[in-house]
Design a protein around this motif. Structure first.
Motif, short mmCIF file in Angstrom:
data_model
loop_
_atom_site.label_atom_id
_atom_site.label_comp_id
_atom_site.label_asym_id
_atom_site.label_seq_id
_atom_site.Cartn_x
_atom_site.Cartn_y
_atom_site.Cartn_z
N LEU A 92 -38.84 10.44 32.35
CA LEU A 92 -38.14 10.52 31.07
C LEU A 92 -36.84 11.31 31.20
CD1 LEU A 92 -41.19 11.21 28.70
CD2 LEU A 92 -39.87 9.09 28.88
N VAL A 93 -36.86 12.39 31.93
CA VAL A 93 -35.64 13.17 32.13
C VAL A 93 -34.56 12.30 32.78
CG1 VAL A 93 -34.62 15.11 33.39
CG2 VAL A 93 -36.81 15.40 32.21
N ARG A 94 -34.95 11.52 33.76
CA ARG A 94 -33.97 10.67 34.46
C ARG A 94 -33.41 9.59 33.54
NH1 ARG A 94 -37.90 11.66 38.90
NH2 ARG A 94 -36.76 12.89 40.49
N LEU A 95 -34.14 9.20 32.52
CA LEU A 95 -33.63 8.19 31.58
C LEU A 95 -32.42 8.68 30.81
CD1 LEU A 95 -36.76 6.59 29.85
CD2 LEU A 95 -35.12 5.46 31.36
N THR A 96 -32.24 10.00 30.70
CA THR A 96 -31.12 10.51 29.92
C THR A 96 -29.79 10.39 30.65
OG1 THR A 96 -31.48 12.82 30.64
CG2 THR A 96 -32.63 12.10 28.65
N VAL A 97 -29.81 9.80 31.84
CA VAL A 97 -28.54 9.50 32.50
C VAL A 97 -27.76 8.46 31.70
CG1 VAL A 97 -27.46 8.51 34.56
CG2 VAL A 97 -29.39 10.09 34.80
N ASP A 98 -28.46 7.37 31.31
CA ASP A 98 -27.76 6.29 30.61
C ASP A 98 -28.36 5.95 29.25
OD1 ASP A 98 -30.11 5.03 31.35
OD2 ASP A 98 -29.17 3.72 32.84
N HIS A 99 -29.46 6.61 28.87
CA HIS A 99 -30.06 6.39 27.54
C HIS A 99 -30.34 4.91 27.28
CE1 HIS A 99 -27.98 10.30 27.16
NE2 HIS A 99 -29.05 10.64 26.47
N ASP A 100 -30.91 4.25 28.28
CA ASP A 100 -31.16 2.82 28.14
C ASP A 100 -32.59 2.50 28.61
OD1 ASP A 100 -30.74 0.15 27.62
OD2 ASP A 100 -29.62 -0.24 29.46
N PRO A 101 -33.59 2.96 27.85
CA PRO A 101 -34.97 2.71 28.25
C PRO A 101 -35.32 1.23 28.19
CG PRO A 101 -34.90 3.61 26.03
CD PRO A 101 -33.50 3.68 26.57
N ALA A 102 -36.27 0.83 29.01
CA ALA A 102 -36.72 -0.56 29.01
C ALA A 102 -37.43 -0.87 27.70
CB ALA A 102 -37.65 -0.81 30.19
N GLU A 103 -37.41 -2.13 27.32
CA GLU A 103 -38.10 -2.55 26.11
C GLU A 103 -39.59 -2.23 26.22
OE1 GLU A 103 -38.72 -6.57 23.36
OE2 GLU A 103 -37.40 -6.60 25.12
N GLY A 104 -40.13 -1.60 25.20
CA GLY A 104 -41.53 -1.23 25.21
C GLY A 104 -41.81 0.14 25.79
N ASP A 105 -40.79 0.82 26.28
CA ASP A 105 -40.96 2.18 26.81
C ASP A 105 -40.91 3.16 25.64
OD1 ASP A 105 -40.91 4.63 28.09
OD2 ASP A 105 -39.08 4.23 29.24
N ALA A 106 -42.03 3.33 24.97
CA ALA A 106 -42.05 4.09 23.72
C ALA A 106 -41.61 5.53 23.91
CB ALA A 106 -43.46 4.05 23.12
N ASP A 107 -42.11 6.20 24.94
CA ASP A 107 -41.74 7.60 25.14
C ASP A 107 -40.27 7.72 25.51
OD1 ASP A 107 -44.33 8.36 24.56
OD2 ASP A 107 -44.94 8.55 26.65
N GLY A 108 -39.77 6.79 26.31
CA GLY A 108 -38.36 6.80 26.66
C GLY A 108 -37.48 6.59 25.44
N GLU A 109 -37.91 5.71 24.56
CA GLU A 109 -37.16 5.45 23.33
C GLU A 109 -37.09 6.69 22.46
OE1 GLU A 109 -39.17 2.13 21.65
OE2 GLU A 109 -38.09 0.66 22.88
N VAL A 110 -38.20 7.41 22.35
CA VAL A 110 -38.22 8.62 21.52
C VAL A 110 -37.30 9.68 22.09
CG1 VAL A 110 -39.65 10.53 20.72
CG2 VAL A 110 -40.49 8.19 20.54
N LEU A 111 -37.40 9.94 23.40
CA LEU A 111 -36.56 10.98 23.99
C LEU A 111 -35.08 10.63 23.89
CD1 LEU A 111 -36.31 13.66 25.51
CD2 LEU A 111 -36.37 12.34 27.64
N CYS A 112 -34.74 9.40 24.21
CA CYS A 112 -33.33 9.01 24.17
C CYS A 112 -32.79 9.03 22.75
CB CYS A 112 -33.15 7.63 24.80
SG CYS A 112 -33.38 7.63 26.60
N ASP A 113 -33.57 8.59 21.79
CA ASP A 113 -33.13 8.66 20.39
C ASP A 113 -32.92 10.10 19.97
OD1 ASP A 113 -33.34 5.91 20.30
OD2 ASP A 113 -34.60 5.87 18.51
N ALA A 114 -33.84 10.98 20.36
CA ALA A 114 -33.71 12.38 19.99
C ALA A 114 -32.46 13.00 20.60
CB ALA A 114 -34.95 13.15 20.45
N ASP A 115 -32.15 12.63 21.84
CA ASP A 115 -30.99 13.19 22.52
C ASP A 115 -29.68 12.68 21.93
OD1 ASP A 115 -29.82 14.82 24.47
OD2 ASP A 115 -29.76 13.21 25.95
N LEU A 116 -29.67 11.42 21.47
CA LEU A 116 -28.44 10.82 20.94
C LEU A 116 -28.26 11.03 19.44
CD1 LEU A 116 -28.23 7.37 22.77
CD2 LEU A 116 -27.00 9.48 23.30
#
Length: 226
Positions: free
Chosen positions: A129-153
């Motif tokens: 999840l931390v590495r996803l914040t490089v580009d804030h582009d989680p894969a479709e269906g990656d619920a936890d990635g979507e939450v973290l990236c949305d929170a960061d943006l």
């Protein structure tokens, strides 16, 4: 974890509440291990790192904001505790003159959480999840990635004054970069954000923040290109 020198972290008005929140989170993730390390030692170091003097935007206030937004979006998460741990670690290593901050933050999360007794599967999820914040582009269906990236943006959807303060703080972090170079680099970041099909992937984030964020980012880009 590497011990850090004393910093002004303790002066933050939410220091005690943040430390207590961290300790509760890590204790949950340590399970019932009676020999698990004291969460407070890790929390104090994390807070010290977030209060380092080179930070202007990526500060304790940013941590507070991301934790709050992640809580707001908890209903969408599969593992809310993994998301919360990732929020704590996502910018814990931050040097504005380096490009590998997210990777170094992820590596620190792997090391620290393993040492603290968090199970390997969750540690791997937090680092991912931390590495996803490089580009804030989680894969479709990656619920936890979507939450973290949305929170960061979510900062992108502030009112005009809040967004202006955010943009100014980012510029302060890069004060060592000449104006022309900063404008070019910042404009590239903004264009990549606007090129995303959606800035916010959760339904709540999209409905509440998308249009405002795109307007704010577009306005900043226009000013940089003027």
């Amino acid at each position: 974890m590497i011990r850090m020198p004393e910093t002004p972290a303790v002066a933050h008005p939410r220091y005690d509440a943040l430390l207590a929140e961290w300790c509760e989170l890590l204790r949950r993730c340590q399970g019932d291990d009676p020999d698990a390390p004291d969460p407070a030692a890790y929390g104090r170091e994390l807070l010290a790192r977030w209060a380092e003097p080179q930070r202007r935007y990526h500060t304790l206030d940013h941590l507070v904001a991301v934790l709050a937004r992640a809580t707001e979006l908890t209903v969408y998460a599969q593992d809310p505790d993994a998301v919360a741990l990732a929020a704590w670690f996502h910018d814990v290593v931050y040097r504005p003159d380096r490009s590998e901050n997210e990777e170094r933050s992820a590596v620190l999360a792997e090391r620290a959480l393993t040492e603290a007794g968090v199970d390997a599967e969750r540690v791997a999820q937090v680092a991912r999840l931390v590495r996803l914040t490089v580009d804030h582009d989680p894969a479709e269906g990656d619920a936890d990635g979507e939450v973290l990236c949305d929170a960061d943006l979510a900062v992108l959807a502030g009112d005009p004054a809040a967004y202006a303060a955010y943009a100014a703080a980012v510029r302060e972090e890069y004060a060592f970069v000449p104006d022309e170079d900063f404008r070019a680099g910042r404009a590239d970041v903004l264009r990549r954000l606007l090129a995303l099909p959606r800035l916010f992937r959760t339904q709540h984030g999209y409905e509440r923040w998308e249009s405002v964020a795109r307007r704010n980012v577009g306005t900043e880009l226009e000013l940089l290109e003027a």
